[in-house]
Design an enzyme around this catalytic site. Structure first.
Site, PDB file in Angstrom:
ATOM      1  N   ASP A  80       0.827  -1.211   0.000  1.00  0.00           N
ATOM      2  CA  ASP A  80       0.000   0.000   0.000  1.00  0.00           C
ATOM      3  C   ASP A  80       0.864   1.265   0.000  1.00  0.00           C
ATOM      4  O   ASP A  80       1.944   1.273  -0.584  1.00  0.00           O
ATOM      5  CB  ASP A  80      -0.936  -0.036   1.223  1.00  0.00           C
ATOM      6  CG  ASP A  80      -2.261   0.644   0.956  1.00  0.00           C
ATOM      7  OD1 ASP A  80      -2.280   1.866   0.821  1.00  0.00           O
ATOM      8  OD2 ASP A  80      -3.291  -0.058   0.869  1.00  0.00           O
ATOM      9  N   HIS A 119      -3.832   4.935   4.470  1.00  0.00           N
ATOM     10  CA  HIS A 119      -4.521   3.738   4.018  1.00  0.00           C
ATOM     11  C   HIS A 119      -3.829   2.453   4.459  1.00  0.00           C
ATOM     12  O   HIS A 119      -4.451   1.567   5.048  1.00  0.00           O
ATOM     13  CB  HIS A 119      -4.633   3.815   2.491  1.00  0.00           C
ATOM     14  CG  HIS A 119      -5.593   2.885   1.870  1.00  0.00           C
ATOM     15  ND1 HIS A 119      -5.186   1.815   1.115  1.00  0.00           N
ATOM     16  CD2 HIS A 119      -6.933   2.859   1.869  1.00  0.00           C
ATOM     17  CE1 HIS A 119      -6.265   1.174   0.665  1.00  0.00           C
ATOM     18  NE2 HIS A 119      -7.337   1.790   1.110  1.00  0.00           N
ATOM     19  N   SER A 300     -11.482  -2.054   0.571  1.00  0.00           N
ATOM     20  CA  SER A 300     -10.162  -1.850   1.184  1.00  0.00           C
ATOM     21  C   SER A 300     -10.120  -2.349   2.609  1.00  0.00           C
ATOM     22  O   SER A 300      -9.099  -2.850   3.073  1.00  0.00           O
ATOM     23  CB  SER A 300      -9.831  -0.362   1.248  1.00  0.00           C
ATOM     24  OG  SER A 300      -9.148   0.033   0.103  1.00  0.00           O
TER      25      SER A 300
END
Ligand SMILES: [Ca+2]
Ligand SMILES: [Ca+2]
Ligand SMILES: [Ca+2]
Length: 348
Positions: A80, A119, A300
């Site tokens: 990520d 994230h 996600s």
């Protein structure tokens, strides 16, 4: 001597668009479950672990925890925008050998602190946030080793993806990826030649030949009626493609329908009605009131929950191959909690 003569294959790398798969936002009230009562302050917000989904359901992890499975000895990495190694709820489980920085060309995956790179850290917390402490909630595999490969915060191309997917495959058991081709309903894209080789090499040689486990977010293009079958990462036979269900037990607005989805885990739903996912948050200043979030969303947030559950399964039986893991998911996933939605059929 001719150096060029020794080059057997080459290709110009082109940039790939690989947006992160976050969905909408949340809010609602807590309940009871089969899971232990963790003292961690945010555990009450982890409705998908504490029996807080519709009909008192959750991901059913409490039974595995009570048998003593907590991910110990299992290594997961998040592909990520980086992860924060010194986060107070991750530091104890942080594994430098499962971490690298392809964007920065060094070994420290600390995200760039511009507010845009939370994230990966959020995904890592879902898998392996530390339990029984005073920070945030708990990861599903709260004693697992967790790392991050920083590869989304910069130019992404086939070589970058391949490097990430083939990073330290004898040490890392599970790779969790919550990104992919544009979910705009008009993009058909998948792994290039190098990423394809990385997948094949991973399942063939990773984990001492038992095969790397690749968990993938199925995509958030529901609004554009995007199909995850047009996403060559989600529909790869080498990945475990994970979709989402809302707290209410319905399909969320961002969900993409397709046959390559292997299973769903809970995630965010309709803002104001369904809660989102509670996890750690990236904060470089380490203000104690800003190190957690209840706003992690989209497919996600679903893929890392699955990665955590696969870690518990691998701890219980380290001999499982990458194909065993797929069979196990098919055999143990249940459609019944989601049967309020129509269209279920039994296939071949
Ligand atoms: Ca770095
Ligand atoms: Ca904690
Ligand atoms: Ca898609």
């Amino acid at each position: 001597m001719c150096i060029v003569c020794q080059v057997r294959w080459m290709v110009q790398q082109r940039e790939l668009r690989r947006p992160k798969r976050e969905g909408g936002v949340l809010r609602h009230a807590p309940r009871q479950s089969s899971a232990p009562a963790f003292p961690d302050p945010l555990f009450k917000e982890q409705w998908y672990l504490n029996g807080g989904a519709a009909d008192g359901l959750d991901m059913n992890v409490g039974y595995a925890w009570r048998k003593g499975y907590t991910g110990k000895g299992i290594v997961i990495t998040i592909l990520d925008d980086g992860i924060q190694p010194n986060h107070p709820d991750l530091a104890q489980n942080y594994d430098p050998a499962a971490s690298t920085d392809i964007n920065g060309n060094d070994t420290d995956p600390t995200p760039q602190d511009n507010g845009d790179n939370k994230h990966g850290t959020r995904c890592a917390g879902e898998v392996a946030a530390v339990a029984y402490n005073r920070y945030c909630g708990v990861g599903i595999a709260y004693n697992a080793s967790i790392g991050g490969v920083r590869m989304l915060d910069g130019l992404v191309n086939d070589a970058v993806e391949a490097q990430a997917l083939s990073f330290n495959p004898h040490h890392i058991d599970i790779y969790s990826a919550s990104w992919g081709p544009e979910d705009d309903g008009k993009t058909v894209d998948g792994p290039g030649p190098l990423a394809r080789r990385a997948f094949i090499n991973g399942v063939t040689n990773g984990r001492g030949g038992k095969g790397s486990i690749f968990i993938w977010a199925s995509g958030n293009g529901g609004r554009h009626t995007d199909s995850c079958n047009c996403d060559g990462y989600a529909n790869s036979i080498f990945t475990i493609s994970i979709s989402s269900a809302t707290q209410g037990g319905y399909k969320p607005w961002y969900l993409e329908e397709c046959s390559s989805t292997l299973a769903s885990t809970y995630s965010s739903g309709t803002p104001g009605k369904d809660k989102s996912v509670a996890t750690v948050d990236m904060d470089v200043q380490l203000r104690p009131d800003h190190i957690c979030t209840v706003d992690h969303t989209g497919t996600s947030a679903s893929a890392p929950l699955a990665a955590g559950m696969c870690a518990l399964a691998l701890e219980a039986n380290s001999h499982l191959t990458w194909r065993d893991m797929q069979h196990l998911i098919v055999m143990t996933s249940r459609s019944q909690p989601l049967e309020k939605e129509e269209g279920w059929i039994v296939n071949g």
